[in-house]
Design an enzyme around this catalytic site. Structure first.
Site, mmCIF file in Angstrom:
data_model
loop_
_atom_site.group_PDB
_atom_site.id
_atom_site.type_symbol
_atom_site.label_atom_id
_atom_site.label_comp_id
_atom_site.label_asym_id
_atom_site.label_seq_id
_atom_site.Cartn_x
_atom_site.Cartn_y
_atom_site.Cartn_z
ATOM 1 N N SER A 49 -5.898 15.518 -4.072
ATOM 2 C CA SER A 49 -5.087 16.327 -4.987
ATOM 3 C C SER A 49 -4.234 15.414 -5.859
ATOM 4 O O SER A 49 -3.758 14.378 -5.397
ATOM 5 C CB SER A 49 -4.124 17.234 -4.201
ATOM 6 O OG SER A 49 -4.816 18.012 -3.246
ATOM 7 N N ASN A 107 1.433 12.052 -8.534
ATOM 8 C CA ASN A 107 0.996 11.357 -7.323
ATOM 9 C C ASN A 107 -0.411 11.810 -6.979
ATOM 10 O O ASN A 107 -0.764 12.979 -7.172
ATOM 11 C CB ASN A 107 1.931 11.717 -6.154
ATOM 12 C CG ASN A 107 1.544 11.023 -4.855
ATOM 13 O OD1 ASN A 107 1.258 9.828 -4.846
ATOM 14 N ND2 ASN A 107 1.515 11.770 -3.757
ATOM 15 N N ASP A 151 4.779 14.966 -0.725
ATOM 16 C CA ASP A 151 3.437 15.509 -0.996
ATOM 17 C C ASP A 151 3.477 17.013 -1.241
ATOM 18 O O ASP A 151 2.489 17.724 -0.992
ATOM 19 C CB ASP A 151 2.474 15.187 0.153
ATOM 20 C CG ASP A 151 2.306 13.686 0.359
ATOM 21 O OD1 ASP A 151 2.349 12.941 -0.641
ATOM 22 O OD2 ASP A 151 2.142 13.260 1.516
ATOM 23 N N HIS A 158 -2.968 12.209 -3.738
ATOM 24 C CA HIS A 158 -2.882 12.293 -2.283
ATOM 25 C C HIS A 158 -4.269 12.644 -1.731
ATOM 26 O O HIS A 158 -4.934 13.541 -2.252
ATOM 27 C CB HIS A 158 -1.866 13.360 -1.866
ATOM 28 C CG HIS A 158 -1.718 13.461 -0.387
ATOM 29 N ND1 HIS A 158 -1.010 12.530 0.350
ATOM 30 C CD2 HIS A 158 -2.221 14.356 0.501
ATOM 31 C CE1 HIS A 158 -1.085 12.862 1.632
ATOM 32 N NE2 HIS A 158 -1.803 13.962 1.745
HETATM 33 C C1 GAR Z 1 -5.519 6.544 -1.903
HETATM 34 O O1 GAR Z 1 -6.442 7.185 -1.063
HETATM 35 C C2 GAR Z 1 -4.378 7.481 -2.238
HETATM 36 O O2 GAR Z 1 -4.772 8.818 -2.382
HETATM 37 C C3 GAR Z 1 -3.507 7.313 -1.023
HETATM 38 O O3 GAR Z 1 -3.538 5.929 -0.757
HETATM 39 C C4 GAR Z 1 -4.809 5.414 -1.165
HETATM 40 C C5 GAR Z 1 -4.566 4.225 -2.052
HETATM 41 O O4 GAR Z 1 -5.768 3.566 -2.328
HETATM 42 N N1 GAR Z 1 -2.174 7.797 -1.249
HETATM 43 C C6 GAR Z 1 -1.439 8.388 -0.303
HETATM 44 O O5 GAR Z 1 -1.805 8.523 0.852
HETATM 45 C C7 GAR Z 1 -0.073 8.881 -0.770
HETATM 46 N N2 GAR Z 1 0.456 9.860 0.119
HETATM 47 P P1 GAR Z 1 -5.840 2.511 -3.522
HETATM 48 O O6 GAR Z 1 -4.657 1.546 -3.354
HETATM 49 O O7 GAR Z 1 -7.135 1.814 -3.328
HETATM 50 O O8 GAR Z 1 -5.760 3.256 -4.823
#
Ligand code: GAR
Length: 215
Positions: free
Chosen positions: A141, A112, A150, A114
């Protein structure tokens, strides 16, 4: 088992815009040792699905609103993943909490990304919370997924300094740009066999990792 061309088959799970998915698609197209064999979204009609289709990658929607409980959704999602014979599952902006049974099913082969320097700021609104806390450093991360939200062992991080005039939007944009480098890098390491999870511990190049790698 690798695919015929020797590249690791990866299923990417998304819930939204899919810019991290795009970074993986671009990395694979640029010769990195993995390929995105399918993209699965829990939401229909998100831009990430369009990105996959534009790259000729099979897509599937497992809509969580069609299931009465988490276990039913997770079982269907797991079956969908297994239908693509993936060696690695990457959660790239996948915004569902997963059951223990699902996490166990893909233990050691699910990553994942995060948007914080875990263990700081698990959960949502990480950029806002980092600013509110007066954090001087922030980042992203990549970790192996375990049952704790997470909370799985961190493999690698991208760190950046918080600027005095940063807003939630400016900080989030800088972190996201770094995510697009971090995530393909970690997937590469996994594909090359350099990265493994053994008994809850990250191993890199045959040694237990004492601190997250920096990207
Ligand atoms: C990213 O910033 C990712 O790290 C976060 O969602 C966004 C997705 O962007 N993930 C989380 O918050 C998971 N806990 P994207 O759809 O443009 O890749």
């Amino acid at each position: 088992m690798m695919s015929d061309d020797g590249r690791l088959p990866v299923v990417v799970l998304i819930s939204g815009s899919g810019t991290n998915l795009q970074a993986l698609i671009d990395g694979a197209a640029g010769g990195q040792p993995f390929r995105v064999c399918a993209v699965i979204s829990n939401r229909p009609d998100v831009p990430g699905l369009q990105r996959a289709r534009a790259a000729g990658i099979p897509t599937e929607v497992v809509d969580h609103t069609a299931f009465s409980d988490r276990e039913g959704f997770d079982a269907a999602l797991g079956d969908a993943i297994d239908g693509f014979a993936a060696e690695l599952v990457v959660l790239a902006g996948f915004m569902r909490i997963l059951s223990n049974a699902f996490v166990e099913r893909f233990a050691g082969r699910m990553l994942n990304i995060h948007p914080s320097l875990l263990p700081a700021f698990p959960g949502l609104h990480t950029h806002r919370r980092a600013l509110e806390a007066g954090a001087r450093e922030h980042g992203a991360s990549v970790h192996f997924v375990t049952a704790e939200l997470d909370g799985g062992p961190v493999i690698a991080q991208a760190r950046l300094a918080v600027a005095a005039d940063d807003t939630e939007a400016s900080l989030g944009a800088r972190v996201l740009a770094r995510e697009h480098i971090l995530l393909p890098q970690v997937v590469c390491w996994f594909a090359e066999g350099r990265l493994r999870l053994r008994e809850g511990q990250v191993w890199f190049d045959g040694h237990p990792l004492r601190a997250p790698l920096q990207c």
